[in-house]
Design a protein around this motif. Sequence first.
Motif, PDB file in Angstrom:
ATOM      1  N   ILE A 112       0.799  -1.084   0.044  1.00  0.00           N
ATOM      2  CA  ILE A 112      -0.012   0.019   0.046  1.00  0.00           C
ATOM      3  C   ILE A 112       0.637   1.106  -0.069  1.00  0.00           C
ATOM      4  CG2 ILE A 112      -1.782   1.138   1.315  1.00  0.00           C
ATOM      5  CD1 ILE A 112      -2.892  -1.323   0.072  1.00  0.00           C
ATOM      6  N   LEU A 113       0.442   2.021  -0.934  1.00  0.00           N
ATOM      7  CA  LEU A 113       1.244   3.452  -1.098  1.00  0.00           C
ATOM      8  C   LEU A 113       0.076   4.438  -0.410  1.00  0.00           C
ATOM      9  CD1 LEU A 113       3.090   2.991  -4.390  1.00  0.00           C
ATOM     10  CD2 LEU A 113       3.678   2.448  -2.312  1.00  0.00           C
ATOM     11  N   GLN A 114       0.458   5.220   0.519  1.00  0.00           N
ATOM     12  CA  GLN A 114      -0.530   5.952   1.069  1.00  0.00           C
ATOM     13  C   GLN A 114       0.173   7.455   0.934  1.00  0.00           C
ATOM     14  OE1 GLN A 114      -2.351   4.196   4.592  1.00  0.00           O
ATOM     15  NE2 GLN A 114      -3.452   6.241   5.226  1.00  0.00           N
ATOM     16  N   ILE A 154      -2.961   2.203  -4.344  1.00  0.00           N
ATOM     17  CA  ILE A 154      -2.537   3.515  -3.507  1.00  0.00           C
ATOM     18  C   ILE A 154      -4.015   3.765  -2.783  1.00  0.00           C
ATOM     19  CG2 ILE A 154      -2.555   5.933  -4.010  1.00  0.00           C
ATOM     20  CD1 ILE A 154      -1.239   5.558  -6.712  1.00  0.00           C
ATOM     21  N   HIS A 155      -3.676   3.896  -1.514  1.00  0.00           N
ATOM     22  CA  HIS A 155      -4.951   4.257  -0.742  1.00  0.00           C
ATOM     23  C   HIS A 155      -5.094   5.759  -0.400  1.00  0.00           C
ATOM     24  CE1 HIS A 155      -6.864   3.680   3.393  1.00  0.00           C
ATOM     25  NE2 HIS A 155      -7.629   3.780   2.576  1.00  0.00           N
ATOM     26  N   LEU A 156      -5.980   6.450  -0.800  1.00  0.00           N
ATOM     27  CA  LEU A 156      -6.306   7.777  -0.612  1.00  0.00           C
ATOM     28  C   LEU A 156      -6.264   8.175   0.774  1.00  0.00           C
ATOM     29  CD1 LEU A 156      -7.927   8.781  -3.968  1.00  0.00           C
ATOM     30  CD2 LEU A 156      -5.558   8.793  -3.378  1.00  0.00           C
ATOM     31  N   SER A 157      -7.238   7.174   1.422  1.00  0.00           N
ATOM     32  CA  SER A 157      -7.293   7.366   2.867  1.00  0.00           C
ATOM     33  C   SER A 157      -8.821   8.382   3.276  1.00  0.00           C
ATOM     34  CB  SER A 157      -6.168   7.752   3.669  1.00  0.00           C
ATOM     35  OG  SER A 157      -6.522   7.808   5.109  1.00  0.00           O
ATOM     36  N   SER A 158      -9.649   7.859   3.949  1.00  0.00           N
ATOM     37  CA  SER A 158     -10.728   8.500   4.426  1.00  0.00           C
ATOM     38  C   SER A 158     -11.335   9.386   3.193  1.00  0.00           C
ATOM     39  CB  SER A 158     -10.324   9.241   5.637  1.00  0.00           C
ATOM     40  OG  SER A 158      -9.687   8.349   6.714  1.00  0.00           O
ATOM     41  N   GLN A 159     -11.531   8.857   2.307  1.00  0.00           N
ATOM     42  CA  GLN A 159     -12.222   9.731   1.099  1.00  0.00           C
ATOM     43  C   GLN A 159     -13.708  10.108   1.486  1.00  0.00           C
ATOM     44  OE1 GLN A 159      -9.371  11.315  -0.201  1.00  0.00           O
ATOM     45  NE2 GLN A 159     -11.049  11.510  -1.910  1.00  0.00           N
ATOM     46  N   THR A 160     -14.410   9.292   1.851  1.00  0.00           N
ATOM     47  CA  THR A 160     -15.715   9.311   2.432  1.00  0.00           C
ATOM     48  C   THR A 160     -15.909  10.505   3.373  1.00  0.00           C
ATOM     49  OG1 THR A 160     -16.244   7.090   2.075  1.00  0.00           O
ATOM     50  CG2 THR A 160     -18.014   8.285   3.427  1.00  0.00           C
ATOM     51  N   PHE A 161     -15.221  10.612   4.389  1.00  0.00           N
ATOM     52  CA  PHE A 161     -15.315  11.984   5.177  1.00  0.00           C
ATOM     53  C   PHE A 161     -14.662  13.025   4.440  1.00  0.00           C
ATOM     54  CE2 PHE A 161     -14.627   7.842   7.378  1.00  0.00           C
ATOM     55  CZ  PHE A 161     -15.790   8.011   8.459  1.00  0.00           C
ATOM     56  N   LYS A 162     -13.531  12.875   3.835  1.00  0.00           N
ATOM     57  CA  LYS A 162     -12.999  14.260   3.180  1.00  0.00           C
ATOM     58  C   LYS A 162     -14.038  14.901   2.164  1.00  0.00           C
ATOM     59  CE  LYS A 162      -8.449  12.741   3.914  1.00  0.00           C
ATOM     60  NZ  LYS A 162      -7.095  12.130   3.218  1.00  0.00           N
TER      61      LYS A 162
END
Length: 222
Positions: free
Chosen positions: A91-93, A170-178
């Motif tokens: 995972i690339l974050q 690639i994990h963009l992380s917490s996109q639902t919240f952003k």
Amino acid sequence: LAPYTSDGYAMMVLDNGSTDKSEISEYTTHATDSNCYYGGALNLIFAAFLETDMDALVVFNNDVIIHGPNYVKTLYNKMNSEYYHMVSPCILQPEVDQCFWRTMHNWKSPAPRTVPWVDFMAPMFRRELVEAIGQYDNELIYGWGQDVYTGLICSDMGWKIGVLDTVPAIHLSSQTFKDGKSDLTLSEYGQKAMNGMQSYFDRIGRTGGLHHFRNLARNYTF
């Protein structure tokens, strides 16, 4: 992934309570009336999978970017050739140094790296493992703890878990919240997820295993 289903897989796309129906994907096969969060969605996916005769399942978060050609086929072939019960891409974050959990970093290994557990961004499960899990406990509805719990099951059973450095995601992380699509703030969600995870592992008597496995992933090197 849709153009590559000739590699021998079927797609399930779960819309988890979208309120703006214009944003629902044309590929959606299942939908919930309200947000059941990651843990609830994962249980729905497991239940649907176990109604099929498929021998493996790969689950993607909605904020993961992958390169579609050969993706599922490569995970599947590596899982079977090395006889793992679960495999994951590295995972690339962008927000952190590759990923918070060092087990998920790209260590440039040409072969799968055996690890105690994998973070659930895009894991592939062998059917036998999904059958052993059945459903995750409702205390884990917010999506923290399923990954370590699965690692503990595999450890108990003598099953291997691997990370493939040759297959990145690639994990963009917490996109639902952003994107403002959740009914909770990110801090509220994190607190609920942490409380549920700690309560569950306390209740089943495996808090020591939780902390041990998380420390192994935090301090991992290869």
